[in-house]
Scaffold this motif. Structure first.
Motif, PDB file in Angstrom:
ATOM      1  N   ALA A  97     -78.181 -50.493 -51.675  1.00 19.08           N
ATOM      2  CA  ALA A  97     -78.266 -51.906 -51.595  1.00 19.08           C
ATOM      3  C   ALA A  97     -77.009 -52.652 -51.838  1.00 19.08           C
ATOM      4  O   ALA A  97     -77.013 -53.502 -52.852  1.00 19.08           O
ATOM      5  CB  ALA A  97     -79.374 -52.278 -52.387  1.00 19.08           C
ATOM      6  N   PRO A  98     -75.976 -52.601 -51.086  1.00 15.75           N
ATOM      7  CA  PRO A  98     -74.610 -53.277 -51.562  1.00 15.75           C
ATOM      8  C   PRO A  98     -74.868 -54.687 -51.342  1.00 15.75           C
ATOM      9  O   PRO A  98     -74.283 -55.531 -52.083  1.00 15.75           O
ATOM     10  CB  PRO A  98     -73.670 -52.559 -50.544  1.00 15.75           C
ATOM     11  N   GLY A  99     -75.958 -55.079 -50.639  1.00 13.90           N
ATOM     12  CA  GLY A  99     -76.295 -56.565 -50.366  1.00 13.90           C
ATOM     13  C   GLY A  99     -76.622 -57.209 -51.772  1.00 13.90           C
ATOM     14  O   GLY A  99     -76.283 -58.337 -52.152  1.00 13.90           O
ATOM     15  N   ALA A 100     -77.218 -56.356 -52.698  1.00 10.76           N
ATOM     16  CA  ALA A 100     -77.671 -57.089 -54.084  1.00 10.76           C
ATOM     17  C   ALA A 100     -76.509 -57.183 -54.879  1.00 10.76           C
ATOM     18  O   ALA A 100     -76.677 -58.153 -55.768  1.00 10.76           O
ATOM     19  CB  ALA A 100     -78.251 -55.884 -54.560  1.00 10.76           C
ATOM     20  N   LEU A 101     -75.063 -56.821 -54.432  1.00 12.48           N
ATOM     21  CA  LEU A 101     -73.853 -57.288 -55.229  1.00 12.48           C
ATOM     22  C   LEU A 101     -73.507 -58.690 -54.436  1.00 12.48           C
ATOM     23  O   LEU A 101     -72.348 -59.235 -54.988  1.00 12.48           O
ATOM     24  CB  LEU A 101     -73.145 -56.363 -55.343  1.00 12.48           C
ATOM     25  N   LYS A 102     -73.813 -59.006 -53.375  1.00 11.86           N
ATOM     26  CA  LYS A 102     -73.319 -60.150 -52.624  1.00 11.86           C
ATOM     27  C   LYS A 102     -73.314 -61.397 -53.846  1.00 11.86           C
ATOM     28  O   LYS A 102     -74.198 -61.647 -54.278  1.00 11.86           O
ATOM     29  CB  LYS A 102     -74.078 -60.388 -51.518  1.00 11.86           C
ATOM     30  N   GLY A 103     -71.986 -61.952 -53.478  1.00  9.78           N
ATOM     31  CA  GLY A 103     -71.932 -63.233 -54.139  1.00  9.78           C
ATOM     32  C   GLY A 103     -71.265 -63.070 -55.663  1.00  9.78           C
ATOM     33  O   GLY A 103     -70.927 -64.003 -56.353  1.00  9.78           O
ATOM     34  N   VAL A 104     -71.403 -61.756 -56.085  1.00  9.24           N
ATOM     35  CA  VAL A 104     -70.725 -61.589 -57.471  1.00  9.24           C
ATOM     36  C   VAL A 104     -69.046 -60.831 -57.169  1.00  9.24           C
ATOM     37  O   VAL A 104     -69.080 -60.136 -56.527  1.00  9.24           O
ATOM     38  CB  VAL A 104     -71.405 -60.402 -58.010  1.00  9.24           C
ATOM     39  N   PRO A 105     -68.357 -61.961 -57.872  1.00 12.44           N
ATOM     40  CA  PRO A 105     -66.769 -61.321 -57.863  1.00 12.44           C
ATOM     41  C   PRO A 105     -66.661 -59.816 -58.530  1.00 12.44           C
ATOM     42  O   PRO A 105     -67.247 -59.595 -59.436  1.00 12.44           O
ATOM     43  CB  PRO A 105     -66.110 -62.108 -58.624  1.00 12.44           C
ATOM     44  N   LEU A 106     -66.293 -58.992 -57.684  1.00 12.20           N
ATOM     45  CA  LEU A 106     -66.062 -57.498 -58.155  1.00 12.20           C
ATOM     46  C   LEU A 106     -64.643 -57.136 -58.426  1.00 12.20           C
ATOM     47  O   LEU A 106     -63.831 -57.518 -57.301  1.00 12.20           O
ATOM     48  CB  LEU A 106     -66.763 -56.641 -57.430  1.00 12.20           C
ATOM     49  N   ARG A 107     -64.304 -56.100 -58.954  1.00  9.75           N
ATOM     50  CA  ARG A 107     -63.211 -55.592 -59.094  1.00  9.75           C
ATOM     51  C   ARG A 107     -63.570 -54.130 -59.543  1.00  9.75           C
ATOM     52  O   ARG A 107     -64.152 -53.765 -60.411  1.00  9.75           O
ATOM     53  CB  ARG A 107     -62.203 -56.191 -60.273  1.00  9.75           C
ATOM     54  N   VAL A 108     -62.866 -53.233 -58.555  1.00 11.78           N
ATOM     55  CA  VAL A 108     -63.068 -51.728 -58.799  1.00 11.78           C
ATOM     56  C   VAL A 108     -61.769 -51.035 -58.582  1.00 11.78           C
ATOM     57  O   VAL A 108     -61.109 -51.366 -57.758  1.00 11.78           O
ATOM     58  CB  VAL A 108     -64.057 -51.009 -57.705  1.00 11.78           C
ATOM     59  N   ASP A 109     -61.608 -50.526 -59.859  1.00 12.06           N
ATOM     60  CA  ASP A 109     -60.199 -49.558 -59.888  1.00 12.06           C
ATOM     61  C   ASP A 109     -60.581 -48.192 -60.107  1.00 12.06           C
ATOM     62  O   ASP A 109     -61.559 -47.851 -60.823  1.00 12.06           O
ATOM     63  CB  ASP A 109     -59.283 -50.324 -61.043  1.00 12.06           C
ATOM     64  N   CYS A 110     -59.544 -47.353 -59.566  1.00 10.23           N
ATOM     65  CA  CYS A 110     -59.803 -46.166 -59.797  1.00 10.23           C
ATOM     66  C   CYS A 110     -58.654 -45.324 -59.436  1.00 10.23           C
ATOM     67  O   CYS A 110     -57.544 -45.746 -58.683  1.00 10.23           O
ATOM     68  CB  CYS A 110     -60.844 -45.471 -58.719  1.00 10.23           C
ATOM     69  N   GLY A 111     -58.274 -44.132 -60.069  1.00 13.54           N
ATOM     70  CA  GLY A 111     -56.883 -43.443 -60.138  1.00 13.54           C
ATOM     71  C   GLY A 111     -57.053 -42.610 -58.806  1.00 13.54           C
ATOM     72  O   GLY A 111     -58.359 -41.846 -58.717  1.00 13.54           O
ATOM     73  N   ALA A 112     -55.981 -42.375 -58.241  1.00 10.56           N
ATOM     74  CA  ALA A 112     -56.196 -41.548 -56.887  1.00 10.56           C
ATOM     75  C   ALA A 112     -56.445 -39.968 -57.319  1.00 10.56           C
ATOM     76  O   ALA A 112     -56.969 -39.251 -56.406  1.00 10.56           O
ATOM     77  CB  ALA A 112     -54.832 -41.621 -56.293  1.00 10.56           C
TER      78      ALA A 112
END
Length: 161
Positions: A97-112
């Motif tokens: 349900a990625p739409g449940a995150l709509k409107g929320v500023p997100l930052r996702v970081d991950c090491g390669a």
């Protein structure tokens, strides 16, 4: 309702929503809108908690090296205790349900070189957050290297909350 209640009765999402936030509010903290940050399984948990709180209550979220799995079987092979079963995994699948995150500023970081890098890329392709997949792996050195910009991301959005 999104929950993360475990078969053993533990409910970390409920603890935040029903216990921590009310206690902070009783002590004068502003809890109408919150910022969330988590590393590894905590990054996953921050995304699940965001689904529970919704955009109206979540000013911003940072997920660093979030523990995201392609399937219950993948989760079980990495950590047999991460989910109570396939139904628990499905109920709490942030890809469902990625739409449940709509409107929320997100930052996702991950090491390669992080074992979660492929799933972080897949998630990033779906929700288009700030952050990046860059040099590093699933360790404190990577998380420390991203902490300053992550806190700035949260602070900027909480400043107007």
């Amino acid at each position: 309702m999104i929950t993360r209640r475990r078969a053993n009765g533990d409910d970390p999402i409920g603890m935040v929503v029903d216990e921590l936030l009310p206690r902070l509010r009783e002590r004068g903290a502003r809890t109408e809108r919150v910022g969330l940050i988590g590393w590894s399984m905590g990054g996953y948990g921050a995304l699940v908690l965001t689904r529970r709180l919704g955009a109206a209550r979540t000013a911003a979220v940072v997920a660093s090296s979030p523990a995201l799995f392609a399937s219950y079987e993948d989760a079980r092979s990495a950590n047999p205790r991460a989910f109570d079963g396939a139904a628990d995994f499905a109920r709490n699948d942030v890809f469902a349900a990625p739409g449940a995150l709509k409107g929320v500023p997100l930052r996702v970081d991950c090491g390669a070189s992080d074992p979660f890098a492929a799933m972080a890329r897949r998630f990033r392709d779906r929700v288009h957050p700030a952050g990046a997949v860059g040099a590093g792996c699933h360790d404190a050195a990577f998380w420390r290297s991203r902490l300053r910009p992550q806190l700035a991301f949260l602070g900027h959005r909480l400043g107007g909350a």
